[in-house]
Design a protein around this motif. Structure first.
Motif, PDB file in Angstrom:
ATOM      1  N   ARG A 419      -3.313  -5.226  -4.577  1.00 37.55           N
ATOM      2  CA  ARG A 419      -4.188  -5.322  -3.412  1.00 37.55           C
ATOM      3  C   ARG A 419      -5.651  -5.489  -3.818  1.00 37.55           C
ATOM      4  O   ARG A 419      -6.485  -5.903  -2.996  1.00 37.55           O
ATOM      5  CB  ARG A 419      -4.032  -4.089  -2.537  1.00 37.55           C
ATOM      6  CG  ARG A 419      -4.401  -2.773  -3.212  1.00 37.55           C
ATOM      7  CD  ARG A 419      -4.202  -1.588  -2.294  1.00 37.55           C
ATOM      8  NE  ARG A 419      -4.428  -0.327  -2.981  1.00 37.55           N
ATOM      9  CZ  ARG A 419      -3.515   0.316  -3.677  1.00 37.55           C
ATOM     10  NH1 ARG A 419      -2.271  -0.177  -3.759  1.00 37.55           N
ATOM     11  NH2 ARG A 419      -3.801   1.454  -4.291  1.00 37.55           N
ATOM     12  N   ALA A 420      -5.977  -5.140  -5.076  1.00 43.45           N
ATOM     13  CA  ALA A 420      -7.345  -5.306  -5.562  1.00 43.45           C
ATOM     14  C   ALA A 420      -7.554  -6.661  -6.230  1.00 43.45           C
ATOM     15  O   ALA A 420      -8.652  -6.951  -6.689  1.00 43.45           O
ATOM     16  CB  ALA A 420      -7.695  -4.184  -6.538  1.00 43.45           C
ATOM     17  N   ARG A 421      -6.531  -7.486  -6.308  1.00 48.37           N
ATOM     18  CA  ARG A 421      -6.626  -8.832  -6.902  1.00 48.37           C
ATOM     19  C   ARG A 421      -5.773  -9.785  -6.068  1.00 48.37           C
ATOM     20  O   ARG A 421      -4.807 -10.368  -6.548  1.00 48.37           O
ATOM     21  CB  ARG A 421      -6.186  -8.817  -8.364  1.00 48.37           C
ATOM     22  CG  ARG A 421      -4.893  -8.058  -8.657  1.00 48.37           C
ATOM     23  CD  ARG A 421      -4.626  -8.000 -10.155  1.00 48.37           C
ATOM     24  NE  ARG A 421      -3.477  -7.191 -10.500  1.00 48.37           N
ATOM     25  CZ  ARG A 421      -2.286  -7.671 -10.856  1.00 48.37           C
ATOM     26  NH1 ARG A 421      -2.094  -8.970 -10.899  1.00 48.37           N
ATOM     27  NH2 ARG A 421      -1.298  -6.853 -11.164  1.00 48.37           N
ATOM     28  N   ARG A 422      -6.167  -9.932  -4.812  1.00 48.03           N
ATOM     29  CA  ARG A 422      -5.366 -10.702  -3.873  1.00 48.03           C
ATOM     30  C   ARG A 422      -5.268 -12.176  -4.244  1.00 48.03           C
ATOM     31  O   ARG A 422      -4.360 -12.866  -3.777  1.00 48.03           O
ATOM     32  CB  ARG A 422      -5.913 -10.533  -2.457  1.00 48.03           C
ATOM     33  CG  ARG A 422      -5.774  -9.092  -1.946  1.00 48.03           C
ATOM     34  CD  ARG A 422      -6.215  -8.937  -0.509  1.00 48.03           C
ATOM     35  NE  ARG A 422      -6.142  -7.540  -0.107  1.00 48.03           N
ATOM     36  CZ  ARG A 422      -5.052  -6.962   0.395  1.00 48.03           C
ATOM     37  NH1 ARG A 422      -3.951  -7.663   0.542  1.00 48.03           N
ATOM     38  NH2 ARG A 422      -5.066  -5.686   0.735  1.00 48.03           N
ATOM     39  N   GLU A 423      -6.195 -12.663  -5.064  1.00 47.06           N
ATOM     40  CA  GLU A 423      -6.105 -14.056  -5.499  1.00 47.06           C
ATOM     41  C   GLU A 423      -4.834 -14.318  -6.299  1.00 47.06           C
ATOM     42  O   GLU A 423      -4.397 -15.468  -6.418  1.00 47.06           O
ATOM     43  CB  GLU A 423      -7.317 -14.437  -6.351  1.00 47.06           C
ATOM     44  CG  GLU A 423      -8.645 -14.319  -5.643  1.00 47.06           C
ATOM     45  CD  GLU A 423      -9.320 -12.990  -5.939  1.00 47.06           C
ATOM     46  OE1 GLU A 423      -8.597 -11.954  -5.944  1.00 47.06           O
ATOM     47  OE2 GLU A 423     -10.544 -12.975  -6.167  1.00 47.06           O
ATOM     48  N   ASP A 424      -4.223 -13.267  -6.849  1.00 44.34           N
ATOM     49  CA  ASP A 424      -3.008 -13.423  -7.651  1.00 44.34           C
ATOM     50  C   ASP A 424      -1.740 -13.449  -6.800  1.00 44.34           C
ATOM     51  O   ASP A 424      -0.672 -13.810  -7.304  1.00 44.34           O
ATOM     52  CB  ASP A 424      -2.882 -12.285  -8.672  1.00 44.34           C
ATOM     53  CG  ASP A 424      -3.958 -12.351  -9.745  1.00 44.34           C
ATOM     54  OD1 ASP A 424      -4.462 -13.456  -9.995  1.00 44.34           O
ATOM     55  OD2 ASP A 424      -4.285 -11.301 -10.324  1.00 44.34           O
ATOM     56  N   ILE A 425      -1.847 -13.051  -5.524  1.00 43.59           N
ATOM     57  CA  ILE A 425      -0.636 -12.865  -4.720  1.00 43.59           C
ATOM     58  C   ILE A 425       0.093 -14.179  -4.479  1.00 43.59           C
ATOM     59  O   ILE A 425       1.295 -14.303  -4.768  1.00 43.59           O
ATOM     60  CB  ILE A 425      -0.974 -12.168  -3.388  1.00 43.59           C
ATOM     61  CG1 ILE A 425      -1.442 -10.728  -3.648  1.00 43.59           C
ATOM     62  CG2 ILE A 425       0.251 -12.175  -2.458  1.00 43.59           C
ATOM     63  CD1 ILE A 425      -1.894  -9.983  -2.398  1.00 43.59           C
ATOM     64  N   VAL A 426      -0.601 -15.190  -3.960  1.00 40.40           N
ATOM     65  CA  VAL A 426       0.066 -16.460  -3.664  1.00 40.40           C
ATOM     66  C   VAL A 426       0.587 -17.131  -4.931  1.00 40.40           C
ATOM     67  O   VAL A 426       1.736 -17.596  -4.956  1.00 40.40           O
ATOM     68  CB  VAL A 426      -0.876 -17.393  -2.874  1.00 40.40           C
ATOM     69  CG1 VAL A 426      -0.264 -18.796  -2.756  1.00 40.40           C
ATOM     70  CG2 VAL A 426      -1.140 -16.822  -1.482  1.00 40.40           C
ATOM     71  N   PRO A 427      -0.183 -17.211  -6.040  1.00 40.56           N
ATOM     72  CA  PRO A 427       0.382 -17.773  -7.271  1.00 40.56           C
ATOM     73  C   PRO A 427       1.627 -17.023  -7.754  1.00 40.56           C
ATOM     74  O   PRO A 427       2.582 -17.639  -8.237  1.00 40.56           O
ATOM     75  CB  PRO A 427      -0.763 -17.653  -8.272  1.00 40.56           C
ATOM     76  CG  PRO A 427      -1.998 -17.656  -7.452  1.00 40.56           C
ATOM     77  CD  PRO A 427      -1.640 -16.949  -6.192  1.00 40.56           C
ATOM     78  N   ASP A 458      -0.635  -4.996   1.535  1.00 37.65           N
ATOM     79  CA  ASP A 458      -1.280  -4.204   0.475  1.00 37.65           C
ATOM     80  C   ASP A 458      -0.410  -3.982  -0.758  1.00 37.65           C
ATOM     81  O   ASP A 458      -0.888  -3.503  -1.778  1.00 37.65           O
ATOM     82  CB  ASP A 458      -1.717  -2.836   1.031  1.00 37.65           C
ATOM     83  CG  ASP A 458      -3.008  -2.948   1.825  1.00 37.65           C
ATOM     84  OD1 ASP A 458      -3.756  -3.920   1.613  1.00 37.65           O
ATOM     85  OD2 ASP A 458      -3.254  -2.066   2.663  1.00 37.65           O
ATOM     86  N   TRP A 459       0.888  -4.235  -0.698  1.00 31.76           N
ATOM     87  CA  TRP A 459       1.807  -4.152  -1.843  1.00 31.76           C
ATOM     88  C   TRP A 459       1.709  -2.813  -2.585  1.00 31.76           C
ATOM     89  O   TRP A 459       1.262  -2.757  -3.731  1.00 31.76           O
ATOM     90  CB  TRP A 459       1.555  -5.298  -2.836  1.00 31.76           C
ATOM     91  CG  TRP A 459       1.774  -6.648  -2.221  1.00 31.76           C
ATOM     92  CD1 TRP A 459       0.822  -7.542  -1.861  1.00 31.76           C
ATOM     93  CD2 TRP A 459       3.042  -7.238  -1.889  1.00 31.76           C
ATOM     94  NE1 TRP A 459       1.397  -8.662  -1.304  1.00 31.76           N
ATOM     95  CE2 TRP A 459       2.760  -8.504  -1.315  1.00 31.76           C
ATOM     96  CE3 TRP A 459       4.362  -6.828  -2.000  1.00 31.76           C
ATOM     97  CZ2 TRP A 459       3.753  -9.354  -0.844  1.00 31.76           C
ATOM     98  CZ3 TRP A 459       5.362  -7.674  -1.546  1.00 31.76           C
ATOM     99  CH2 TRP A 459       5.052  -8.929  -0.974  1.00 31.76           C
TER     100      TRP A 459
END
Length: 557
Positions: A419-427, A458-459
């Motif tokens: 949740r603190a690095r949401r840019e990684d979620i979609v990749p 938030d995972w």
């Protein structure tokens, strides 16, 4: 020729003629004073019948003396073209005659030579084997020991033979006595034995039993395993070592693809990876901190691959899944078996959830890692550990050793939650989807609305939870496209919350911002227990959270 037979308990005059006399594989004849056969065994009777020797023949007169001594003579004679060779022994008035044909004598001599050669071969193997071979009777009395005993135990064979294994064990010649163990258990035993000279022997004791199941002999074979690190293929270690090699090969294969599939698009995660690559070249212990499922093991494998130890094993021990006793055996070894510390020699040992390691195990482990054991040098292994709980808090509560804490905490690396690095979620989602498509030979796709909701979630279980949910919606949904309807209820709610900010009428901007601010703080307050966690979720400072919550509290009053 008639054969005179005697019962097993009777004797002919001057000579015993029991069952041995009657069944002997050579001709035996007792001659009277006139040199005639008085008693003969079955073999002699067959010879006389075949050669046509009459019962009343003076056999002695037909035999030529080849050589003689005070009490016996070697004789030979020819009957019907066949030569008999024998030995005649005098005893009072009678004489005992041993008879063989030349063919039988040749066979006998050949058999003796073969037996002699066999015994020479056995003796050579027994005396010159690298192993110590030790033979005892059913009472533990030492019968035979190969000559290697002097090199390994410091005692000659003559100093051991005749003594019982109980006596030798009490004298400290060896401990424990494998023969004693075999006699007590009644079965084959394999143990590590320590000798008076300080050697360590891997001994296999085998019982030899009679038809009634009684142990009549115990045969031990010993192997010097004092330098245990260099002997990785010993009998009891083969299975464990092969399993270690199998895991190592599989791990190396996984590591080859790990760097290609490791997702680090966010600036937070890129900083973690860059720092990990920098410290990989040194041997300092590394402590990976962060929530469960954030990818700490993948980072540990990357560190190992980037290090100078990449060609050596990368082994994993989970400190929570086994008992304290089993964890110690797994790490340190037991009963002559290698532990993970020895098996990961020159490599990396990854300790998962080290915060769950028992205090007693911590004490033994840190001693070996810092100073080495009493028998070996300091362990040549790089430690990477993970902890879900703050070790400093456990240290202050007395649940973690201070020396072990400072040993591990040389290079701490904090791995941020998803949740603190949401840019990684979609990749990450697309990466997992590609893997599933490759596995099931399909071409499934995810709708943008689903990606939006996944990015807003938030995972709490981090990357592991993400993998599980993507696989679940993949196998449970129908059609080529994965739609929002396929999402679990928790993610569907997150999507609704993402669309919850709606404006239905015009109002002052300051008032609208205040309303949204207040709703967000109330929502975060219901989900998190501390202002630090609320600040992290809202991406603001903790002091800002405290100030705003205090302000809204005053307004309510």
């Amino acid at each position: 020729m008639s054969v005179v037979k005697y019962p097993d308990h009777e004797d002919a005059p001057g000579f015993p003629v029991g069952s041995l006399f009657g069944s002997a594989p050579v001709g035996l004849v007792i001659l009277d004073g006139q040199g005639k056969a008085k008693v003969s065994n079955a073999h002699a009777g067959e010879l006389f019948d075949r050669l046509g020797i009459p019962e009343d023949l003076n056999i002695k007169s037909r035999l030529e003396i080849v050589s003689a001594s005070d009490s016996a003579s070697v004789v030979k004679g020819t009957f019907n073209g066949e030569t008999l060779i024998g030995k005649m022994i005098e005893n009072g008035g009678d004489e005992l005659l041993f008879l063989l044909t030349e063919g039988e004598l040749e066979q006998l001599l050949n058999g003796v030579d073969a037996y002699r050669n066999l015994m020479l071969d056995v003796k050579a193997i027994f005396d010159h084997s690298y192993d110590v071979i030790y033979v005892s009777d059913g009472n533990g009395k030492t019968l035979r020991v190969s000559s290697a005993c002097e090199r390994l135990w410091g005692y000659k064979e003559s100093e051991l033979v005749g003594k019982t294994v109980y006596q030798l064990e009490a004298e400290g010649v060896y401990k424990p006595s494998i023969t004693r163990e075999v006699l007590e258990r009644g079965e084959k035993v394999s143990l590590v034995q320590t000798t008076k000279t300080g050697r360590r022997l891997l001994v296999v004791g085998t019982p030899i039993k009679d038809a009634s199941g009684n142990i009549i002999r115990v045969v031990n074979a010993s192997r010097d395993v004092t330098e245990l690190k260099e002997l990785k293929a010993e009998i009891d270690l083969q299975k464990q070592m092969m399993e270690g090699y199998r895991q190592e090969i599989e791990q190396l294969r996984e590591n080859e693809a790990l760097e290609r599939r490791f997702i680090a698009r966010s600036s937070e995660m890129r900083r973690v990876v860059q720092f990990a690559k920098r410290v990989a070249k040194v041997d300092s212990p590394i402590l990976l901190l962060g929530e469960s499922g954030v990818g700490k093991e993948e980072i540990a494998m990357l560190i190992h691959k980037w290090s100078n130890r990449s060609s050596s094993p990368f082994l994993v021990a989970n400190c929570e899944t086994v008992s304290a006793e089993m964890l110690e055996q797994e790490l340190l070894g037991a009963d002559g078996q290698l532990g993970l510390i020895d098996m990961s020699n020159s490599g990396t040992l990854f300790l998962e959830q080290v915060d769950r390691m028992p205090m007693s195990t911590q004490a033994k482990l840190v001693r070996i890692l810092q100073r080495g054991s009493s028998e070996d040098q300091k362990a040549d292994v790089r430690i990477i550990a993970t902890a879900n709980e703050d070790l400093k808090n456990r240290l202050e509560d007395g649940r973690f050793r201070e020396d072990f804490y400072y040993f591990l905490n040389i290079v701490p690396i904090e791995v941020p939650p998803l949740r603190a690095r949401r840019e990684d979620i979609v990749p990450l989602v697309l990466h997992v989807l590609r893997g599933l498509n490759d596995l099931y030979k399909e071409d499934r796709k995810i709708q943008p609305a689903v990606l939006k909701r996944l990015e807003a979630y938030d995972w709490p279980g981090n990357v592991q939870e993400l993998r599980n949910i993507i696989e679940r919606v993949y196998v449970t949904s129908e059609g080529q496209w994965i739609t929002p309807d396929a999402l679990p209820h928790s993610l569907a709610l997150s999507g609704q919350e993402a669309e919850a900010v709606q404006v239905h009428k015009l109002m002052p901007l300051k008032q609208a911002v205040s309303m949204v601010e207040r709703q967000l703080l109330e929502m975060a307050g219901r989900k998190f227990s501390s202002t630090t966690q609320i600040a992290q979720a809202l991406h603001i400072d903790q002091s800002t959270v405290s100030r705003k919550m205090k302000r809204y509290l005053i307004e309510d009053e």
